[in-house]
Design a protein around this motif. Structure first.
Motif, PDB file in Angstrom:
ATOM      1  N   HIS A  57      79.849  24.866  55.725  1.00 38.40           N
ATOM      2  CA  HIS A  57      79.675  25.052  54.280  1.00 38.40           C
ATOM      3  C   HIS A  57      80.369  26.303  53.806  1.00 38.40           C
ATOM      4  CE1 HIS A  57      76.540  28.177  54.921  1.00 38.40           C
ATOM      5  NE2 HIS A  57      76.121  27.413  55.904  1.00 38.40           N
ATOM      6  N   CYS A  58      80.536  26.381  52.500  1.00 37.00           N
ATOM      7  CA  CYS A  58      80.967  27.624  51.869  1.00 37.00           C
ATOM      8  C   CYS A  58      79.819  28.615  51.973  1.00 37.00           C
ATOM      9  CB  CYS A  58      81.323  27.391  50.404  1.00 37.00           C
ATOM     10  SG  CYS A  58      81.702  28.936  49.548  1.00 37.00           S
ATOM     11  N   HIS A  59      80.125  29.872  52.379  1.00 38.96           N
ATOM     12  CA  HIS A  59      79.042  30.845  52.550  1.00 38.96           C
ATOM     13  C   HIS A  59      78.757  31.650  51.274  1.00 38.96           C
ATOM     14  CE1 HIS A  59      76.051  33.017  54.811  1.00 38.96           C
ATOM     15  NE2 HIS A  59      76.299  32.225  55.827  1.00 38.96           N
ATOM     16  N   ILE A  60      79.392  31.298  50.156  1.00 35.91           N
ATOM     17  CA  ILE A  60      78.867  31.777  48.874  1.00 35.91           C
ATOM     18  C   ILE A  60      77.628  30.923  48.622  1.00 35.91           C
ATOM     19  CG2 ILE A  60      79.293  31.866  46.377  1.00 35.91           C
ATOM     20  CD1 ILE A  60      82.229  32.522  47.079  1.00 35.91           C
ATOM     21  N   LEU A  61      76.462  31.575  48.630  1.00 34.64           N
ATOM     22  CA  LEU A  61      75.219  30.796  48.731  1.00 34.64           C
ATOM     23  C   LEU A  61      75.048  29.840  47.559  1.00 34.64           C
ATOM     24  CD1 LEU A  61      72.764  33.480  50.146  1.00 34.64           C
ATOM     25  CD2 LEU A  61      74.297  31.928  51.362  1.00 34.64           C
ATOM     26  N   GLU A  62      75.502  30.239  46.378  1.00 34.25           N
ATOM     27  CA  GLU A  62      75.372  29.369  45.206  1.00 34.25           C
ATOM     28  C   GLU A  62      76.280  28.144  45.331  1.00 34.25           C
ATOM     29  OE1 GLU A  62      75.546  32.677  45.156  1.00 34.25           O
ATOM     30  OE2 GLU A  62      73.554  33.153  44.374  1.00 34.25           O
ATOM     31  N   HIS A  63      77.423  28.305  45.974  1.00 34.72           N
ATOM     32  CA  HIS A  63      78.317  27.154  46.171  1.00 34.72           C
ATOM     33  C   HIS A  63      77.737  26.194  47.199  1.00 34.72           C
ATOM     34  CE1 HIS A  63      82.086  29.589  44.710  1.00 34.72           C
ATOM     35  NE2 HIS A  63      81.106  29.535  43.826  1.00 34.72           N
ATOM     36  N   HIS A  64      77.186  26.764  48.255  1.00 37.17           N
ATOM     37  CA  HIS A  64      76.528  25.930  49.269  1.00 37.17           C
ATOM     38  C   HIS A  64      75.393  25.128  48.623  1.00 37.17           C
ATOM     39  CE1 HIS A  64      73.857  25.957  53.139  1.00 37.17           C
ATOM     40  NE2 HIS A  64      74.288  24.754  52.851  1.00 37.17           N
ATOM     41  N   GLY A 124      76.455  22.223  46.640  1.00 36.50           N
ATOM     42  CA  GLY A 124      76.911  21.040  47.380  1.00 36.50           C
ATOM     43  C   GLY A 124      78.160  21.209  48.206  1.00 36.50           C
ATOM     44  N   MET A 125      78.733  22.438  48.242  1.00 39.56           N
ATOM     45  CA  MET A 125      79.964  22.614  49.019  1.00 39.56           C
ATOM     46  C   MET A 125      79.606  22.761  50.496  1.00 39.56           C
ATOM     47  SD  MET A 125      83.106  25.251  48.387  1.00 39.56           S
ATOM     48  CE  MET A 125      83.930  24.425  47.044  1.00 39.56           C
ATOM     49  N   MET A 126      79.228  21.655  51.086  1.00 44.15           N
ATOM     50  CA  MET A 126      78.851  21.631  52.496  1.00 44.15           C
ATOM     51  C   MET A 126      79.055  20.230  53.039  1.00 44.15           C
ATOM     52  SD  MET A 126      75.767  19.814  53.027  1.00 44.15           S
ATOM     53  CE  MET A 126      74.858  20.666  54.296  1.00 44.15           C
ATOM     54  N   MET A 133      89.491  29.226  43.163  1.00 48.02           N
ATOM     55  CA  MET A 133      88.847  30.459  43.619  1.00 48.02           C
ATOM     56  C   MET A 133      88.689  30.436  45.136  1.00 48.02           C
ATOM     57  SD  MET A 133      84.962  29.831  42.112  1.00 48.02           S
ATOM     58  CE  MET A 133      84.365  31.464  42.539  1.00 48.02           C
ATOM     59  N   ASP A 134      88.414  31.613  45.729  1.00 50.69           N
ATOM     60  CA  ASP A 134      88.265  31.714  47.184  1.00 50.69           C
ATOM     61  C   ASP A 134      86.937  31.115  47.639  1.00 50.69           C
ATOM     62  OD1 ASP A 134      90.042  34.029  46.317  1.00 50.69           O
ATOM     63  OD2 ASP A 134      90.159  34.279  48.491  1.00 50.69           O
ATOM     64  N   HIS A 135      86.929  30.573  48.867  1.00 47.86           N
ATOM     65  CA  HIS A 135      85.690  30.121  49.495  1.00 47.86           C
ATOM     66  C   HIS A 135      85.668  30.528  50.965  1.00 47.86           C
ATOM     67  CE1 HIS A 135      84.732  27.657  46.001  1.00 47.86           C
ATOM     68  NE2 HIS A 135      85.975  27.219  46.029  1.00 47.86           N
ATOM     69  N   PRO A 136      84.581  31.152  51.424  1.00 45.05           N
ATOM     70  CA  PRO A 136      84.433  31.459  52.851  1.00 45.05           C
ATOM     71  C   PRO A 136      83.851  30.247  53.585  1.00 45.05           C
ATOM     72  CG  PRO A 136      82.673  32.523  51.590  1.00 45.05           C
ATOM     73  CD  PRO A 136      83.523  31.769  50.608  1.00 45.05           C
ATOM     74  N   PHE A 137      84.652  29.659  54.473  1.00 47.82           N
ATOM     75  CA  PHE A 137      84.241  28.446  55.196  1.00 47.82           C
ATOM     76  C   PHE A 137      83.508  28.868  56.472  1.00 47.82           C
ATOM     77  CE2 PHE A 137      85.128  25.470  58.665  1.00 47.82           C
ATOM     78  CZ  PHE A 137      84.786  24.248  58.111  1.00 47.82           C
TER      79      PHE A 137
END
Ligand SMILES: [Cu+2]
Length: 450
Positions: free
Chosen positions: A431-438, A441-443, A377-381
């Motif tokens: 971090h990923c700016h999808i707040l739930e992903h951040h 732990g995606m940071m 899936m896409d992630h905004p870095f």
């Protein structure tokens, strides 16, 4: 689980960190001829009508959603005396601003401000552009309830338009009582929260009156938790004037533009004719979520009688020197990934680790990072505190050069970026700016060292 995201590092209680704050504040002096822009900001509960029918116990800055648009000029010092009137700790992150680490508002550099406490943010504004501010504490709750606002910094040589709007886009999930739903289950953890109620400046699908014949500057912020806005203005052409880090080199004509969470875009919009009704929409974008994406409306432009135009955009907006030319050596790879989790299906990680501790970078050493999306899936870095230039997306150069702090990374794609750590040593993060992903732990956090 709702993102108290950073468990495993020290808070800034040491004398070193305290003196870093003092130094950062002392170092903030306006440029010659510029001034100190002072304001008081608080975060508090507020009764807010996102829709005409609903009354929501929201959270806002200065009792409004979004918070006030902060306006200043390049070279000004911004001094914000902030008071936390929420029932929980918070702090303010200044998204996109190249300010000292101690002012970045993350838990890396600041103990969250307890209820009732105050904190003064003070820093010089080095760049013109459209920025925004929001908490970096328990974000999946605090930003969702309405804690965000825009910050506009003007340069000395801006194009002339007939008017200007700041449009902060968001969406919200309200329950039958009109209250913001608490964080949801595993689908929402996976997709990120995307609410069905689309908001512009805190109101559902507003009308935007505009005079015929005029060309306006629209500064647009995507403040939503997870929504990808494939922005169209009635499929009419518009001109892109700027991105995250301010003006681009020359206007670029487009009919749609993708705004990922955290992104900003500056557009020249119009002219339209009297009587035109133009829908501002977000087109379907498949970011490979479990829930399907649809075409959805954010606002409606209603065009009234004509007014004369004095818009003068010009062919050249500014010069952006390339950070690198020719062959480059990649200094690091940042892998955005997932790993299985019993509670939520997947955990979102960087380099296989939730809340990754990355290697330090040295002041003055050019960084060329390959951001690799290993997921489907896409992630905004998003990189804090520094602008980068996109060098290549899957080996192809971007359509135009720009300064960015947020860039989309499509599934199984690689985005190569370059950035220069200047002398602002300290703790930074990406971090990923999808707040739930951040939150999951995606940071990564890392030090800039001398
Ligand atoms: Cu993500």
């Amino acid at each position: 689980m709702t993102g108290h995201q950073h468990h495993h590092h020290q808070h800034s209680t040491s004398p070193d960190a305290a003196s870093a704050h003092e130094k950062a504040r002392a170092a903030a002096t306006p440029d010659p001829g510029r001034t100190v822009v002072r304001l008081e900001l608080d975060a508090r509960e507020v009764d807010w009508s996102f829709t005409p029918e609903s009354r929501t116990r929201a959270w806002g800055f200065n009792g409004q959603v979004p918070g006030p648009v902060i306006q200043a000029q390049v070279g000004d010092v911004l001094e914000v005396q902030f008071t936390n009137r929420l029932p929980e700790a918070t702090a303010i992150h200044w998204h996109g601003l190249r300010i000292p680490a101690a002012m970045d508002g993350t838990e890396m550099v600041q103990r969250p401000i307890a209820p009732g406490d105050t904190f003064t943010y003070r820093f010089r504004l080095p760049d013109a552009g459209t920025f925004w501010y929001h908490p970096h504490v328990n974000e999946t709750v605090q930003v969702e309830r309405g804690l965000y606002g825009a910050l506009v910094v003007r340069g000395g040589d801006e194009p002339t338009l007939d008017g200007e709007r700041v449009l902060v886009l968001d969406d919200v999930s309200l329950d039958s009582e009109g209250q913001v739903k608490p964080p949801g289950g595993w689908i929402e953890q996976h997709d990120g929260r995307q609410g069905p109620t689309r908001l512009v400046n805190g109101r559902q699908e507003p009308d935007l009156p505009m005079a015929a014949g005029q060309i306006e500057r629209w500064r647009i912020v995507n403040a939503s938790s997870a929504r990808y806005v494939r922005l169209s203005i009635g499929e009419r052409p518009f001109q892109i004037l700027g991105t995250d880090g301010g003006l681009i080199e020359q206007p670029v004509t487009a009919r749609e533009v993708l705004l990922v969470p955290g992104d900003r875009i500056d557009l020249a919009v119009g002219p339209f004719s009297e009587g035109d009704i133009v829908e501002v929409t977000s087109g379907r974008y498949n970011r490979r979520t479990i829930r399907r994406s649809r075409d959805e409306r954010f606002a409606t432009v209603r065009v009234g009688p004509a007014s004369p135009s004095r818009a003068a955009i010009g062919g050249r907006l500014r010069t952006i020197e390339p950070l690198v030319s020719g062959d480059v050596t990649v200094s690091r790879e940042v892998h955005l990934g997932v790993r299985p989790s019993l509670s939520t299906g997947v955990k979102f990680v960087v380099n296989k680790e939730p809340h990754h501790r990355d290697k330090p970078v040295k002041v003055g050493e050019l960084q060329v990072w390959e951001v690799v999306n290993d997921t489907l899936m896409d992630h905004p870095f998003h990189l804090h505190g520094f602008f980068f230039q996109v060098l290549a997306v899957n080996g192809e150069p971007p359509a135009f050069r720009s300064w960015e702090d947020t860039v989309n990374v499509s599934p199984r794609s690689r985005v190569r970026i370059a950035w220069m750590p200047d002398d602002r040593v300290g703790e930074w993060m990406y971090h990923c700016h999808i707040l739930e992903h951040h939150a999951s732990g995606m940071m990564g956090h890392f030090a800039v060292v001398a």
